[in-house]
Design a protein around this motif. Sequence first.
Motif, short mmCIF file in Angstrom:
data_model
loop_
_atom_site.label_atom_id
_atom_site.label_comp_id
_atom_site.label_asym_id
_atom_site.label_seq_id
_atom_site.Cartn_x
_atom_site.Cartn_y
_atom_site.Cartn_z
N GLY A 1 45.23 -30.03 22.50
CA GLY A 1 45.45 -30.85 23.62
C GLY A 1 45.76 -29.94 24.83
O GLY A 1 45.60 -30.41 26.06
N HIS A 2 46.28 -28.46 24.52
CA HIS A 2 46.68 -27.75 25.59
C HIS A 2 45.65 -26.98 26.39
O HIS A 2 44.95 -26.08 25.63
CB HIS A 2 47.79 -26.89 25.28
N MET B 1 37.43 -15.51 27.61
CA MET B 1 38.02 -16.03 26.25
C MET B 1 38.55 -17.43 26.49
O MET B 1 38.26 -18.41 25.72
CB MET B 1 38.83 -14.95 25.45
N LEU B 2 39.33 -17.33 27.40
CA LEU B 2 40.11 -18.80 27.62
C LEU B 2 39.17 -19.76 27.94
O LEU B 2 38.99 -20.79 27.15
CB LEU B 2 41.20 -18.69 28.79
N ASP C 1 41.66 -23.44 30.66
CA ASP C 1 41.74 -23.06 31.94
C ASP C 1 41.65 -21.62 32.21
O ASP C 1 42.78 -21.05 31.99
CB ASP C 1 42.63 -23.94 32.66
N PRO C 2 40.62 -21.04 32.69
CA PRO C 2 40.64 -19.69 33.09
C PRO C 2 41.22 -19.29 34.42
O PRO C 2 40.89 -18.03 34.93
CB PRO C 2 39.25 -19.12 32.70
N LYS D 1 50.70 -26.22 37.11
CA LYS D 1 50.77 -27.13 36.06
C LYS D 1 50.46 -26.37 34.94
O LYS D 1 49.21 -25.90 34.67
CB LYS D 1 49.96 -28.49 36.12
N PHE D 2 51.37 -26.21 33.89
CA PHE D 2 50.80 -25.63 32.52
C PHE D 2 51.81 -26.27 31.39
O PHE D 2 52.91 -26.84 31.85
CB PHE D 2 51.10 -24.12 32.48
#
Length: 376
Positions: free
Chosen positions: A207-208, A234-235, A241-242, A270-271
């Motif tokens: 979920g991250h 790759m992200l 989120d890139p 936000k992270f």
Amino acid sequence: MIYGYLKIDRQSRTPIYRQLVSGLERFCRDYPPGTSIPPERDLSKNLGVSRTTLRQALKEGCDRGIIVSRWAKGIFVAEQKKRKRILVMMPESTMISMPWNYTLPGIEQRAAELSITVEKISTTFLRSQTKEQIRRFLEQENFTGILHMDYLSWVEAEELEVLRNIHTPVLFPHSCLYWFRQMPFPMNVVDERKAFRDAVAAMVKMGHTEIMTLGADSYYDAIRGYSEEEYLKMLEDTGADPDPELFRRTQYDEEKIAGAVSALLNLKKKFTAIICFSDFYAIMAMKALKRYSLRVPEDVSIMGFCGFPGGKFLTPGLSTIDFNYLQIGRNAVDRLLTIPPAWQKMKESELVDFSPYELVIRESMKPLNRKNRKGK
């Protein structure tokens, strides 16, 4: 009596042919030279293994000098040869973050099982000698093989030219494809790009998607083989989120890493999770989050990389990509014994062998529920 030694555990992760080789080693230690070993067809039938697997084990036994195959006569316990000796070229640094601290015990453990003597030499001392002195030393000692552990200064190392031109098997036990491209020696490497992608994918699956990345402040390897552009792509491909602002290069320093975390918090970015260049970056990131009263994993999840053996004893236990350094050391001894003295004639594709790795999820990673995903 040999069948009492050649016991096979089919539930073991160890390949059957390696189990057979280990059994042969034990048998040959207990029985005198010239002792006959049953024919290949009898061994295959009684052990319930294929001829291909058995031949692989017998060939390795012959290569190691523990058995000898005589045409039209059979296979026998070999005469005791001069004890094998491996030279390990070691850096002087004892920093806890250096992987050779965790690889060396595996080398020593496996060498002891094979009755091989391990001798160590400091690369700092070695490089105080001239190339001619190094060459004479290595040729005079006639080592069975050489394991080179000092990856921090490989490209500039004085001894590399000597190693390229002597007839002694050489292996770099733990490396990466970047270093191999700089100098094609026999190397065991981890596919770090794939491993890091697997870690990100696992975080996204939990979920991250808003993931802060703590990369190294390195001119060649900011994030395990990826350029920044490749990494952001790759992200995106894995569903994360890139956002380039979530990617931070920093030195291996507690205050620098705390500063990188602080910068994102001040930007109100936000992270929900952090993935780190190494387990030691992750440990420092945990300390940084604690400064701001953020809990791991309740507020921010953490993913390390490499598999520091102490990570499982942390509170919370550190999730990571585990290279299994002990096994890397053991595998290095086994592979070194198969490398020919004239390894310079090997094909480039034969020089590289990939070490396995494992994704290990511990308490530092927590899946996001729907309430978590809503954010602030």
